[in-house]
Design an enzyme around this catalytic site. Sequence first.
Site, PDB file in Angstrom:
ATOM      1  N   GLU A   1      43.513  49.106  43.110  1.00 41.74           N
ATOM      2  CA  GLU A   1      44.512  48.841  44.893  1.00 41.74           C
ATOM      3  C   GLU A   1      44.151  50.827  45.313  1.00 41.74           C
ATOM      4  O   GLU A   1      43.658  49.950  46.686  1.00 41.74           O
ATOM      5  CB  GLU A   1      45.708  48.852  44.406  1.00 41.74           C
ATOM      6  N   LYS A  60      51.093  39.218  49.840  1.00 44.00           N
ATOM      7  CA  LYS A  60      52.552  38.815  50.142  1.00 44.00           C
ATOM      8  C   LYS A  60      53.303  37.880  51.436  1.00 44.00           C
ATOM      9  O   LYS A  60      53.973  37.476  51.173  1.00 44.00           O
ATOM     10  CB  LYS A  60      52.958  39.721  50.059  1.00 44.00           C
ATOM     11  N   HIS A  65      33.197  43.466  20.190  1.00 43.33           N
ATOM     12  CA  HIS A  65      32.761  41.984  18.879  1.00 43.33           C
ATOM     13  C   HIS A  65      32.872  41.273  20.345  1.00 43.33           C
ATOM     14  O   HIS A  65      33.206  39.886  20.571  1.00 43.33           O
ATOM     15  CB  HIS A  65      33.505  41.639  18.135  1.00 43.33           C
TER      16      HIS A  65
END
Length: 462
Positions: free
Chosen positions: A294, A436, A323
């Site tokens: 951000e 938003k 792994h």
Amino acid sequence: MIRLNCKNADVTIVGQENGLELEKEFDAYKDKITHIIASLNQRKDKPGQWLQWMNLGYNEETLWYVKEYASMVKDRFENILVLGIGGSALGGIAVTEALLKPYWNLLTDEQREGLPKIFFLDNIDPDSISALLDILDLKKTLVNVITKSGSTAETMSQFMIVKDRMEKALGDNYRYNFVATTDKKTGVLRQIAEQEGYKTFVVPDDVGGRFSVFSAVGLLPLALVGIDIDAIVNGVKDMDLALKNTDIRENIAAQNALIHYLLDTKKGKNLSVMMPYSSRLKYVADWYVQLWAESLGKNKDKDGNDVNIGPTPIKALGATDQHSQIQLYNEGPNNKVITFIRVDEFDTTLEIPRIFEYTGIGYLGGKTVNQLINAEADSTRVAVSDYNRPNVTIYLPKVDGYNVGQLLYMLEVQTAIAGELYNINTFDQPGVEQAKNYTYALMGRAGYEESSQVLQEKMASV
Ligand code: PA5
């Protein structure tokens, strides 16, 4: 103090094509770094600079109020339920996971020394919200709702659901089970909290969500479960003093910021992997991902030029992801810089028993898991370097409040310095606000009618 080893980003280890001539670059950027550090420290008290997070280590008043409230409600609740998202949740999650005993919520009351369990709801999955609310005895739950803006749809919808249930369970007394952390004056939550008479804490001005972990946003949930917040803040203060040093050779945040910036802009390493070798630091990597993404992912620079820059952060966990992801890191595209975190001393020494001595696993007997995880950290660092992949290692003496405070604060300063090197605004998040606002529009919030119409048209066409 935590330490940084950046040798494996040097050309002598990973070659000319993939590494940096560190000494030369440190010299070349010496003055620029001095200027950046001095300027951040000069600007930090000025309103509108969004640098108040640099003062949080010295906020004795907040520390006092947080501790006072935590001691007042001690023994009253079995559970702490934190409602928040993004910067309002990630710091609390990262630090509780690091500093509470592992599997805290599974321990008995006695093992938790009477301290409450803690749950974070940082998403709006209907299944997981319902499931958690069905498990918790709401009468014995303290809800800390955290939102700087006071209106984030995810957090406020959770709040409305929990408030409704709480009121049904407790009647008028429900309000004593809420504590709100929000802006001191503005926002819907501030208004509601005052009307309803909740205890409140303040998200300070000029502190963005992702830089708020050392304000009441992070400190309150930590104090409520008995974490020593003084130790954390002492770590922050000591790191802040160390990072005030304007000499790049003495400043690990500046070194790591410069290394990441140059590897991205000169060598095309635009992916930044954070890989702690400690399960307790797993969520520090999540927190870092938000901080880095951000803060540094921006489409304009400070001069208004279109830049579309920002290294993509990736979280990994050692040894688990050896792994999983390491194959790609070693042999896939050479476009990453890896930050390993290695812990010198774990709280527990866990010995591997001397059994199966005459089999292929006999060599493990008599060693400790501590040796094993650090051997894996060291060998992965070397293996990655053998493949000419640049990497740095942060050494943490121990996973405790003092060192975790240092680590998070160092990464915040590193991010701020990197933002200055990229010449972007580190502290805004227009891309987040855009999403938003679209959500508000789609959900019918007053004032967003026009966006709603535009959005409906766009959605119909894709
Ligand atoms: O770092 C940020 O600014 C964001 O991630 C916010 O923390 C997040 O969007 C939540 O916002 P708020 O605290 O206003 O609910």
